[in-house]
Design a protein around this motif. Structure first.
Motif, short mmCIF file in Angstrom:
data_model
loop_
_atom_site.label_atom_id
_atom_site.label_comp_id
_atom_site.label_asym_id
_atom_site.label_seq_id
_atom_site.Cartn_x
_atom_site.Cartn_y
_atom_site.Cartn_z
N VAL A 126 1.14 -1.49 0.13
CA VAL A 126 0.04 -0.35 0.34
C VAL A 126 0.60 1.10 0.24
O VAL A 126 1.82 1.28 1.52
CB VAL A 126 -1.14 0.10 1.41
CG1 VAL A 126 -1.81 1.47 1.42
CG2 VAL A 126 -1.46 -1.41 0.79
N ALA A 127 0.93 2.14 -0.73
CA ALA A 127 1.47 3.27 -0.99
C ALA A 127 0.87 4.23 -1.77
O ALA A 127 0.99 4.53 -3.19
CB ALA A 127 3.08 2.69 -2.27
N ILE A 128 0.10 4.66 -1.02
CA ILE A 128 -1.29 6.12 -1.45
C ILE A 128 -0.70 6.76 -0.68
O ILE A 128 -1.52 8.21 -0.74
CB ILE A 128 -1.94 5.05 -1.68
CG1 ILE A 128 -2.73 4.85 0.43
CG2 ILE A 128 -2.69 4.31 -2.09
CD1 ILE A 128 -4.03 5.27 0.55
N GLY A 129 0.71 7.31 -0.47
CA GLY A 129 0.95 8.59 0.22
C GLY A 129 1.30 8.73 1.69
O GLY A 129 1.21 7.88 2.16
N ILE A 130 1.81 9.86 2.35
CA ILE A 130 1.88 9.95 3.70
C ILE A 130 1.10 11.05 4.14
O ILE A 130 0.95 12.43 3.70
CB ILE A 130 3.62 10.07 4.42
CG1 ILE A 130 4.08 11.13 3.77
CG2 ILE A 130 4.56 9.08 3.47
CD1 ILE A 130 5.52 12.02 4.02
N LEU A 131 1.17 11.30 5.83
CA LEU A 131 0.34 12.15 6.48
C LEU A 131 1.77 12.46 7.73
O LEU A 131 2.33 11.64 8.18
CB LEU A 131 -0.99 12.11 6.92
CG LEU A 131 -1.47 12.43 5.35
CD1 LEU A 131 -2.97 11.36 6.04
CD2 LEU A 131 -2.16 13.39 5.14
N PRO A 132 1.37 14.10 8.07
CA PRO A 132 2.87 14.23 9.21
C PRO A 132 1.83 13.63 10.60
O PRO A 132 1.30 13.21 10.82
CB PRO A 132 2.05 15.92 8.84
CG PRO A 132 1.20 16.54 8.07
CD PRO A 132 0.85 15.10 7.94
N ASN A 133 3.04 13.18 11.22
CA ASN A 133 2.40 13.01 12.44
C ASN A 133 3.20 14.00 13.29
O ASN A 133 3.92 14.60 13.82
CB ASN A 133 4.31 12.32 12.87
CG ASN A 133 3.97 10.48 12.50
OD1 ASN A 133 2.94 9.86 11.76
ND2 ASN A 133 5.14 9.67 12.23
N SER A 134 1.91 14.75 13.89
CA SER A 134 1.45 16.17 14.57
C SER A 134 0.94 15.82 15.31
O SER A 134 0.23 17.01 15.73
CB SER A 134 1.24 17.59 13.05
OG SER A 134 -0.22 16.30 12.67
N GLU A 135 0.24 14.33 16.26
CA GLU A 135 -0.79 14.05 16.84
C GLU A 135 0.29 15.32 17.99
O GLU A 135 -1.01 16.10 19.06
CB GLU A 135 -0.99 13.14 16.89
CG GLU A 135 -2.22 12.37 15.90
CD GLU A 135 -0.75 11.88 14.19
OE1 GLU A 135 0.09 12.17 14.91
OE2 GLU A 135 -1.41 11.30 13.76
N LEU A 136 1.27 14.70 18.68
CA LEU A 136 1.99 14.43 19.88
C LEU A 136 1.82 16.68 19.99
O LEU A 136 1.34 17.34 21.01
CB LEU A 136 3.22 14.66 19.42
CG LEU A 136 3.89 14.75 21.18
CD1 LEU A 136 3.19 13.49 22.04
CD2 LEU A 136 5.36 13.70 20.90
N ALA A 137 2.27 17.51 18.78
CA ALA A 137 2.02 18.29 18.47
C ALA A 137 1.20 19.40 18.94
O ALA A 137 0.41 20.10 19.16
CB ALA A 137 2.74 19.34 17.47
#
Length: 449
Positions: A243-254
């Motif tokens: 599955v290679a449909i893109g990435i999203l930022p790991n921003s939950e912590l912020a």
């Protein structure tokens, strides 16, 4: 002991910042927390490691934890996840993943470099053995292990972007029967349709199947392992699914810490990489970038950008002065024997921004036509209808794509017009170029328009 700097994330942006702080602050205490097991490695090399082009995973690792500790005096904690930021108290809560224990660490200045995560929709059957994303080095280990332990003949790749197309080549090199599915009506969505068509033709010429406008609904399995992909229009047998449909930022912590987010949920930063919270910086795939042509914030997560943003953040955190100049959207990828490069705006982006533009498209050669093995080179340039400033470029061919796209990216950075491309003093010898470079040939055609 000087000030304490804490880095959350131990890859490109985080460790670039950490080493820059050390250069500026010899007496600083620097702590870096990485929830994975590997620091500072080349994510962009993962497809080539899986393919066997890069023999060992260690070849992708720039520096080990021991090297950071011994050479730079940076305290590195792998398999340690920061689970909370308390901005008011200036401290973070860290969980040691192997022991399960938690500890609080205070900081004077903090960098969030948590990267991004692969988009992995909650399709039925996604937990089946043999279904993988590919974002980090641990993902590559799992894919390699599956390939070595199981009888894998058929591979289905969901997504025809950079990772999907590079992995199509990787599995092809491993002699697998490969099918690429994409929801869109074209592959390589950041390219214009007629340029993306060249990628499709290259895949099919090499026996790789392509199915467009296919909406995945679920994965089918037997005895806990995947046997294929269900779409609204059919079924595709598979022993392995990527599955290679893109990435999203790991921003939950912020977000939980009250830090302002921007486009696509990335952490909003200024040109100094400062967030909305005093004393907290962000860089890399978790942060926004300023797009020089769009003149607005964007989210284009790339390794080159992560390294630059990390260095800028580290310089400013260490008391220096640096500004992130922004991006123009430059990227290149290898698709079997062909290269695809782009920079600036696509037609779709220009239309979306309401920019009046003109197009010039040519087919040229990568070097002098009379010198052996001259190959076809496809160029497409976008320029502003009124002021004739260059807006974007796409180049596709077997050789010489990188040379041209970098020239055009430089021209974009400096706000050149399409006519000024003719004035560039570019290198020439028959094995490398024509007397008039293809970039300048396109400029000549634009003048006639």
């Amino acid at each position: 002991m000087g000030k304490r700097f804490i880095i959350i994330g131990g890859d490109a942006a985080g460790m670039s910042a950490a080493t820059q702080i050390r250069r500026l602050k010899p007496d600083a205490e620097i702590l870096a927390f990485e929830k994975g097991s590997t620091l500072s490695y080349a994510q962009c090399g993962l497809p080539y490691y899986i393919a066997g082009v890069v023999p060992e995973a260690k070849d992708l690792v720039a520096r080990t934890p021991e090297q950071f500790r011994e050479k730079y005096g940076i305290q590195v904690f792998i398999r340690h996840e920061v689970i909370k930021i308390d901005a008011d108290e200036r401290r973070v809560t860290v969980r040691a993943l192997d022991e399960g224990s938690e500890e609080k660490f205070s900081y004077d200045t903090l960098l969030i470099a948590t990267g991004g995560h692969a988009i992995f929709p909650n399709w039925e059957g996604r937990e089946l053995n043999g279904v993988f994303p590919l974002k980090d080095i641990e993902d590559s280990y799992r894919i390699k292990k599956w390939l070595q332990a199981e009888m894998v003949e058929k591979v289905v790749i969901i997504g025809g972007g950079y990772i999907g197309l590079e992995m199509a080549e990787a599995f092809h090199l491993l002699k697998k029967e490969v099918t690429v599915l994409d929801l869109a009506p074209q592959l390589a969505g950041t390219f214009d349709p007629e340029m993306a068509l060249l990628a499709k033709e290259e895949l099919e010429r090499n026996g790789i199947k392509v199915a467009l406008e296919e909406e995945v609904t679920s994965f089918r399995g037997e005895r806990g392992r995947v046997i294929g992909v269900e779409t609204k229009r059919g079924f595709y047998p598979a022993d392995l699914v990527l599955v290679a449909i893109g990435i999203l930022p790991n921003s939950e912590l912020a977000k939980e810490a009250g830090i302002e987010l921007g486009i696509k949920g990335a952490i909003r930063v200024n040109e100094r990489m400062e967030t909305s919270m005093p004393g907290i910086y962000a860089a890399g795939d978790c942060a926004t970038q300023y797009h020089r042509i769009k003149e607005q914030e964007d989210y284009i997560p790339l390794g080159t950008t992560a390294n630059k943003q990390g260095r800028v953040a580290g310089t400013n955190m260490g008391g220096g002065e640096a500004r992130f100049a922004g991006v123009v959207g430059s990227a290149i990828m290898k698709v079997l024997d062909m290269a695809m490069g782009r920079t600036g705006l696509s037609e779709k982006e220009a239309k979306g921004l309401g920019i009046p533009y003109e197009i010039v498209s040519i087919r040229s050669r990568d070097h002098a036509h009379y010198y052996p093995h001259a190959e076809r080179l496809h160029l497409k340039l976008l320029y502003h209808r009124e002021n004739r400033k260059l807006l974007g470029a796409q180049v596709v061919g077997r050789h010489g794509v990188d040379k041209r796209i970098d020239v055009l990216a430089t021209a974009l950075y400096h706000g050149m017009t399409i006519d000024q491309l003719q004035e560039l003093d570019l290198s020439y010898a028959p094995p490398f170029n024509s007397v008039w470079d293809p970039v300048q040939q396109a400029s000549t055609v634009a003048r006639k328009i």
